[in-house]
Design a protein around this motif. Structure first.
Motif, PDB file in Angstrom:
ATOM      1  N   THR A 166       0.818  -1.202   0.000  1.00 60.28           N
ATOM      2  CA  THR A 166       0.000   0.000   0.000  1.00 60.28           C
ATOM      3  C   THR A 166       0.861   1.265   0.000  1.00 60.28           C
ATOM      4  O   THR A 166       0.459   2.293  -0.506  1.00 60.28           O
ATOM      5  N   LYS A 167       2.024   1.170   0.614  1.00 59.69           N
ATOM      6  CA  LYS A 167       2.962   2.300   0.711  1.00 59.69           C
ATOM      7  C   LYS A 167       2.339   3.493   1.428  1.00 59.69           C
ATOM      8  O   LYS A 167       2.679   4.632   1.168  1.00 59.69           O
ATOM      9  N   TRP A 168       1.398   3.199   2.358  1.00 56.38           N
ATOM     10  CA  TRP A 168       0.811   4.242   3.194  1.00 56.38           C
ATOM     11  C   TRP A 168       1.414   4.131   4.576  1.00 56.38           C
ATOM     12  O   TRP A 168       1.489   3.041   5.141  1.00 56.38           O
ATOM     13  N   ARG A 169       1.828   5.231   5.136  1.00 52.03           N
ATOM     14  CA  ARG A 169       2.434   5.234   6.450  1.00 52.03           C
ATOM     15  C   ARG A 169       1.351   5.446   7.506  1.00 52.03           C
ATOM     16  O   ARG A 169       0.442   6.234   7.322  1.00 52.03           O
ATOM     17  N   ARG A 212      -9.820   4.043   6.666  1.00 50.57           N
ATOM     18  CA  ARG A 212     -10.341   5.139   5.844  1.00 50.57           C
ATOM     19  C   ARG A 212     -11.322   4.614   4.815  1.00 50.57           C
ATOM     20  O   ARG A 212     -11.168   3.504   4.310  1.00 50.57           O
ATOM     21  N   ASN A 213     -12.332   5.425   4.550  1.00 52.98           N
ATOM     22  CA  ASN A 213     -13.294   5.097   3.502  1.00 52.98           C
ATOM     23  C   ASN A 213     -12.613   5.326   2.159  1.00 52.98           C
ATOM     24  O   ASN A 213     -11.945   6.337   1.965  1.00 52.98           O
ATOM     25  N   ILE A 214     -12.793   4.366   1.246  1.00 58.26           N
ATOM     26  CA  ILE A 214     -12.166   4.514  -0.070  1.00 58.26           C
ATOM     27  C   ILE A 214     -13.202   4.675  -1.179  1.00 58.26           C
ATOM     28  O   ILE A 214     -12.857   4.711  -2.353  1.00 58.26           O
ATOM     29  N   GLY A 215     -14.474   4.772  -0.795  1.00 60.13           N
ATOM     30  CA  GLY A 215     -15.520   4.961  -1.787  1.00 60.13           C
ATOM     31  C   GLY A 215     -16.255   3.675  -2.111  1.00 60.13           C
ATOM     32  O   GLY A 215     -15.828   2.587  -1.725  1.00 60.13           O
ATOM     33  N   GLU A 216     -17.374   3.809  -2.813  1.00 65.47           N
ATOM     34  CA  GLU A 216     -18.193   2.679  -3.260  1.00 65.47           C
ATOM     35  C   GLU A 216     -18.637   1.772  -2.114  1.00 65.47           C
ATOM     36  O   GLU A 216     -18.928   0.598  -2.321  1.00 65.47           O
ATOM     37  N   GLY A 217     -18.644   2.289  -0.863  1.00 67.35           N
ATOM     38  CA  GLY A 217     -19.105   1.494   0.276  1.00 67.35           C
ATOM     39  C   GLY A 217     -18.056   0.574   0.857  1.00 67.35           C
ATOM     40  O   GLY A 217     -18.390  -0.450   1.448  1.00 67.35           O
ATOM     41  N   PHE A 218     -16.757   0.918   0.733  1.00 64.73           N
ATOM     42  CA  PHE A 218     -15.680   0.101   1.268  1.00 64.73           C
ATOM     43  C   PHE A 218     -14.806   0.898   2.225  1.00 64.73           C
ATOM     44  O   PHE A 218     -14.596   2.096   2.041  1.00 64.73           O
ATOM     45  N   LYS A 219     -14.284   0.199   3.243  1.00 68.83           N
ATOM     46  CA  LYS A 219     -13.400   0.824   4.210  1.00 68.83           C
ATOM     47  C   LYS A 219     -12.094   0.036   4.234  1.00 68.83           C
ATOM     48  O   LYS A 219     -12.095  -1.190   4.301  1.00 68.83           O
ATOM     49  N   LEU A 220     -10.978   0.752   4.181  1.00 66.47           N
ATOM     50  CA  LEU A 220      -9.647   0.138   4.181  1.00 66.47           C
ATOM     51  C   LEU A 220      -9.029   0.273   5.559  1.00 66.47           C
ATOM     52  O   LEU A 220      -8.949   1.358   6.120  1.00 66.47           O
ATOM     53  N   PHE A 221      -8.609  -0.865   6.128  1.00 70.00           N
ATOM     54  CA  PHE A 221      -7.838  -0.895   7.364  1.00 70.00           C
ATOM     55  C   PHE A 221      -6.406  -1.201   6.940  1.00 70.00           C
ATOM     56  O   PHE A 221      -6.145  -2.236   6.335  1.00 70.00           O
ATOM     57  N   SER A 222      -5.481  -0.295   7.251  1.00 70.48           N
ATOM     58  CA  SER A 222      -4.116  -0.506   6.757  1.00 70.48           C
ATOM     59  C   SER A 222      -3.071  -0.202   7.820  1.00 70.48           C
ATOM     60  O   SER A 222      -3.355   0.425   8.835  1.00 70.48           O
ATOM     61  N   TYR A 223      -1.858  -0.679   7.549  1.00 74.28           N
ATOM     62  CA  TYR A 223      -0.723  -0.395   8.415  1.00 74.28           C
ATOM     63  C   TYR A 223       0.534  -0.355   7.570  1.00 74.28           C
ATOM     64  O   TYR A 223       0.768  -1.211   6.717  1.00 74.28           O
ATOM     65  N   GLY A 224       1.354   0.654   7.804  1.00 75.23           N
ATOM     66  CA  GLY A 224       2.625   0.784   7.111  1.00 75.23           C
ATOM     67  C   GLY A 224       3.549   1.698   7.896  1.00 75.23           C
ATOM     68  O   GLY A 224       3.093   2.554   8.652  1.00 75.23           O
ATOM     69  N   VAL A 225       4.845   1.509   7.739  1.00 75.98           N
ATOM     70  CA  VAL A 225       5.805   2.346   8.455  1.00 75.98           C
ATOM     71  C   VAL A 225       6.643   3.206   7.517  1.00 75.98           C
ATOM     72  O   VAL A 225       7.338   4.104   7.954  1.00 75.98           O
ATOM     73  N   ASP A 226       6.553   2.931   6.232  1.00 74.69           N
ATOM     74  CA  ASP A 226       7.377   3.641   5.255  1.00 74.69           C
ATOM     75  C   ASP A 226       6.515   3.952   4.030  1.00 74.69           C
ATOM     76  O   ASP A 226       5.856   3.066   3.508  1.00 74.69           O
ATOM     77  N   SER A 227       6.543   5.179   3.578  1.00 78.16           N
ATOM     78  CA  SER A 227       5.716   5.536   2.422  1.00 78.16           C
ATOM     79  C   SER A 227       6.363   5.153   1.097  1.00 78.16           C
ATOM     80  O   SER A 227       5.817   5.418   0.039  1.00 78.16           O
ATOM     81  N   ARG A 228       7.521   4.497   1.147  1.00 77.48           N
ATOM     82  CA  ARG A 228       8.195   4.073  -0.092  1.00 77.48           C
ATOM     83  C   ARG A 228       8.122   2.572  -0.326  1.00 77.48           C
ATOM     84  O   ARG A 228       8.400   2.093  -1.420  1.00 77.48           O
TER      85      ARG A 228
END
Length: 122
Positions: A25-28, A33-49
């Motif tokens: 995902t490359k999300w720190r 977060r809601n991502i649209g179309e009725g879906f929610k993303l649960f994520s984890y990351g430590v580095d945006s690269r």
């Protein structure tokens, strides 16, 4: 996945998947977060690269989340209770590019897919 939330939501909706897993995902950070179309993303990351994992859940199942474990930027698990059944969804990321050693992941699911996972009553 930066900037691709809408594209991800559209693809999930087209393929009719209720709980897909996503990697790289490359999300720190640790967030939902809601991502649209009725879906929610649960994520984890430590580095945006690099790295980052997540699970996308259809909004009508969000209240069924019993437990969320963000183990590392390569492993996240979500436990859902749906119609009295516990469902564990585990999203993992094990990149092989540039690795000198091989990573082998073994598992024993001990389960059934589709109708075989419940006793049929006649």
């Amino acid at each position: 996945m930066t900037g691709k939330r809408r594209e991800l939501a559209d693809m999930i909706q087209r393929r009719k998947v209720d709980v897909p897993c996503v990697q790289e995902t490359k999300w720190r950070g640790s967030e939902a977060r809601n991502i649209g179309e009725g879906f929610k993303l649960f994520s984890y990351g430590v580095d945006s690269r690099r790295n980052g994992v997540g699970g996308v859940i259809k909004e009508n199942y969000v209240d069924n989340v019993v437990e969320m474990k963000r183990v590392s930027d390569r492993v996240i698990s979500v436990k859902l209770e749906i119609e009295g059944a516990i469902i564990n969804v585990i999203s993992t990321y094990a990149p092989q590019m540039g690795c000198e050693i091989k990573v082998l992941i073994g598992t024993d699911f001990n389960g059934h897919v589709d109708r075989g996972n419940r006793r049929m009553r006649g």
